[in-house]
Design a protein around this motif. Structure first.
Motif, PDB file in Angstrom:
ATOM      1  N   ASP B 129     -15.656 -20.246  62.960  1.00 48.03           N
ATOM      2  CA  ASP B 129     -16.030 -18.979  63.609  1.00 48.03           C
ATOM      3  C   ASP B 129     -16.125 -19.144  65.129  1.00 48.03           C
ATOM      4  OD1 ASP B 129     -16.198 -17.380  61.344  1.00 48.03           O
ATOM      5  OD2 ASP B 129     -18.256 -17.971  60.926  1.00 48.03           O
ATOM      6  N   ASP B 131     -14.681 -21.415  66.918  1.00 39.35           N
ATOM      7  CA  ASP B 131     -13.320 -21.675  67.360  1.00 39.35           C
ATOM      8  C   ASP B 131     -12.576 -20.350  67.602  1.00 39.35           C
ATOM      9  OD1 ASP B 131     -11.152 -23.250  67.927  1.00 39.35           O
ATOM     10  OD2 ASP B 131     -10.559 -23.584  65.865  1.00 39.35           O
ATOM     11  N   LEU B 132     -12.648 -19.475  66.609  1.00 44.78           N
ATOM     12  CA  LEU B 132     -11.950 -18.181  66.706  1.00 44.78           C
ATOM     13  C   LEU B 132     -12.468 -17.359  67.890  1.00 44.78           C
ATOM     14  CD1 LEU B 132     -10.710 -15.774  64.093  1.00 44.78           C
ATOM     15  CD2 LEU B 132     -12.518 -14.896  65.543  1.00 44.78           C
ATOM     16  N   LYS B 135     -11.413 -18.767  71.266  1.00 51.45           N
ATOM     17  CA  LYS B 135      -9.980 -18.538  71.519  1.00 51.45           C
ATOM     18  C   LYS B 135      -9.725 -17.093  71.960  1.00 51.45           C
ATOM     19  CE  LYS B 135      -8.190 -22.039  68.346  1.00 51.45           C
ATOM     20  NZ  LYS B 135      -7.829 -22.279  66.935  1.00 51.45           N
ATOM     21  N   GLU B 136     -10.377 -16.136  71.296  1.00 55.09           N
ATOM     22  CA  GLU B 136     -10.174 -14.738  71.683  1.00 55.09           C
ATOM     23  C   GLU B 136     -10.726 -14.472  73.081  1.00 55.09           C
ATOM     24  OE1 GLU B 136      -8.202 -12.947  70.064  1.00 55.09           O
ATOM     25  OE2 GLU B 136      -8.122 -14.099  68.194  1.00 55.09           O
ATOM     26  N   LYS B 195     -11.949  -1.398  67.019  1.00 55.41           N
ATOM     27  CA  LYS B 195     -10.625  -1.782  66.521  1.00 55.41           C
ATOM     28  C   LYS B 195      -9.533  -0.916  67.145  1.00 55.41           C
ATOM     29  CE  LYS B 195      -8.257  -1.859  62.159  1.00 55.41           C
ATOM     30  NZ  LYS B 195      -8.308  -1.267  60.844  1.00 55.41           N
ATOM     31  N   GLY B 205      -2.290  -5.183  71.118  1.00 60.64           N
ATOM     32  CA  GLY B 205      -3.308  -5.912  70.364  1.00 60.64           C
ATOM     33  C   GLY B 205      -4.418  -5.003  69.890  1.00 60.64           C
ATOM     34  N   GLY B 206      -5.631  -5.307  70.332  1.00 58.33           N
ATOM     35  CA  GLY B 206      -6.771  -4.484  69.939  1.00 58.33           C
ATOM     36  C   GLY B 206      -7.512  -5.026  68.740  1.00 58.33           C
ATOM     37  N   LEU B 207      -7.109  -6.217  68.274  1.00 56.46           N
ATOM     38  CA  LEU B 207      -7.773  -6.787  67.098  1.00 56.46           C
ATOM     39  C   LEU B 207      -8.659  -7.975  67.439  1.00 56.46           C
ATOM     40  CD1 LEU B 207      -4.900  -6.741  64.455  1.00 56.46           C
ATOM     41  CD2 LEU B 207      -6.927  -5.312  64.493  1.00 56.46           C
ATOM     42  N   GLY B 208      -8.351  -8.644  68.530  1.00 53.96           N
ATOM     43  CA  GLY B 208      -9.054  -9.875  68.874  1.00 53.96           C
ATOM     44  C   GLY B 208     -10.557  -9.701  69.012  1.00 53.96           C
ATOM     45  N   PHE B 210     -12.302  -7.197  68.116  1.00 58.37           N
ATOM     46  CA  PHE B 210     -12.836  -6.599  66.890  1.00 58.37           C
ATOM     47  C   PHE B 210     -13.179  -7.701  65.869  1.00 58.37           C
ATOM     48  CE2 PHE B 210     -11.787  -5.041  62.578  1.00 58.37           C
ATOM     49  CZ  PHE B 210     -12.782  -4.092  62.444  1.00 58.37           C
ATOM     50  N   HIS B 211     -12.264  -8.650  65.676  1.00 59.92           N
ATOM     51  CA  HIS B 211     -12.535  -9.732  64.721  1.00 59.92           C
ATOM     52  C   HIS B 211     -13.628 -10.666  65.237  1.00 59.92           C
ATOM     53  CE1 HIS B 211      -9.717  -9.009  61.507  1.00 59.92           C
ATOM     54  NE2 HIS B 211      -8.843  -8.613  62.418  1.00 59.92           N
ATOM     55  N   ARG B 218     -21.212 -11.315  60.998  1.00 64.56           N
ATOM     56  CA  ARG B 218     -21.363 -11.973  59.698  1.00 64.56           C
ATOM     57  C   ARG B 218     -22.322 -13.158  59.787  1.00 64.56           C
ATOM     58  NH1 ARG B 218     -16.147 -12.907  58.462  1.00 64.56           N
ATOM     59  NH2 ARG B 218     -16.280 -15.030  59.208  1.00 64.56           N
TER      60      ARG B 218
END
Lengths: 98, 263
Positions: B129, B131-132, B135-136, B195, B205-208, B210-211, B218
């Motif tokens: 998590d 890491d992600l 990166k974003e 999103k 894009g538009g997802l980075g 958001f995730h 979470r």
């Protein structure tokens, strides 16, 4: 054609630019494509979005695309990213690492 | 300097940045400072850059209760000229802290270093998590803010793991107002987390973000985004949020995340 991500994309498996390169590789390959994610954790929504979720099904009609050996969390992320783009391709298979 | 240098009291830090930009000489006292969090070390890196950029002469007053000031802060004290420290000078590591600077490119080496150093502490899932999210955030710093120099940090702050990216580039509101319409900077920051919201013309894009937002949620963590004249804070464990206007302008964007460590 087998694309091993840890070799072909060893310097960048994060960015949208790298994802776009993967998508173009899939389009340009002749015959079925296997994308192997072994030995890596990707953890990048951008790479998955650009490389896989934006695949145009009309451009891969004649081939099967198999995505294999995804780390569990990468598998969940890729599924979510594909859902976000409403990607529905019958000849695309995605497998988690065993 | 405050008792704790961390992601809080942003307006005070921004006020200091403003003051040193118009001062020839300034004293920075750490006499009251007892603690610097990983985010605090990155904020001090931004402070260093501002000091170097404006050639402000500084006098440091150290704290008796603080073990060490970061090496980069000590180097500018001797410098006294208006040029940046080499970005490599900001590589700073303590037992539970990593700070890193980067110019115009992605810090692959930093995210790998964070994984190596903290995966045992965090566990495989939380390390992924982090890491992600890193990166974003660094992609945003490089692509959207077009920041030449930016700073990343990760480390342990008491019972939490914190990480983030601080840049001095184009702010989120400045970038978003070219495409969207919001009544103020708070509105732009809230919109940026939704999103399918993005400003890219190529490779839409538009997802980075958001995730990233969902992953912190979470993990029941905390997310702070500061940009231009606004800050938004999300506390997912308490399901609460704070948004406020800033009195002082931040030139750039600071994204700071926290997740709880297992007890």
């Amino acid at each position: 054609m087998i694309i091993k991500i840890s070799e072909r994309f060893k310097d960048d498996y994060i960015t949208r630019e790298a994802g776009e390169e993967l998508r173009e590789l899939i389009y340009s390959s002749e015959g079925d494509v296997e994308i192997d994610f072994s030995d890596l954790k990707i953890a990048s929504a951008s790479f998955f979005d650009e490389g896989i979720a934006k695949l145009d099904k009309d451009k891969i009609l004649s081939k099967k695309v198999s995505i294999k050996n995804l780390f569990r969390k990468d598998f969940e992320l890729l599924i979510n990213v594909c859902k976000s783009r409403n990607l529905s391709i019958e000849n695309l298979e995605i497998f988690e690492r065993e | 300097m405050p008792k704790a240098i961390d992601g809080g009291r942003i307006d005070l830090i921004l006020q200091m940045l403003e003051v040193l930009r118009v001062s020839d000489k300034i004293g920075i006292s750490f006499e009251n400072t007892e603690y610097i969090s990983p985010a605090g070390y990155a904020i001090l890196a931004i402070l260093c850059d501002a000091i170097c950029e404006h050639g402000t002469e500084i006098v440091l007053v150290r704290s008796p209760s603080l073990a060490a000031l970061p090496s980069y802060l000590l180097k500018i004290g001797k410098k006294g000229k208006s040029s940046f420290l080499a970005i490599e000078e900001f590589e700073f590591e303590l037992d539970q802290v990593l700070v890193f600077g980067k110019v115009s490119s992605l810090a692959f080496d930093f995210v790998q270093k964070v994984s190596c150093k903290f995966e045992n502490l965090l566990g495989e899932d939380k390390a992924w998590d982090v890491d992600l999210i890193l990166k974003e955030l660094m992609q945003n710093a490089v692509d959207h803010s077009t920041s030449e120099r930016y700073f990343l940090y990760a480390g342990v702050n008491r019972d939490r793991f914190e990480f983030g990216v601080l840049d001095s580039g184009v702010s989120i509101p400045a970038k978003m107002e070219t495409v969207y319409d919001c009544k103020d900077d708070i509105g732009f920051l809230k919109l940026a987390l939704k999103k399918d919201v993005g400003t890219r013309r190529e490779r839409v894009g538009g997802l980075g973000l958001f995730h990233m937002f969902n992953n912190i949620k979470r993990e029941k963590g905390k997310l702070v985004i500061v940009s231009r004249f606004a800050q938004v804070r999300r506390y997912f464990s308490a399901r609460s949020a704070e948004e406020s206007k800033l009195k002082h302008k931040l030139r750039g964007t600071w994204c700071m995340g926290q997740i709880p460590l297992e007890k």
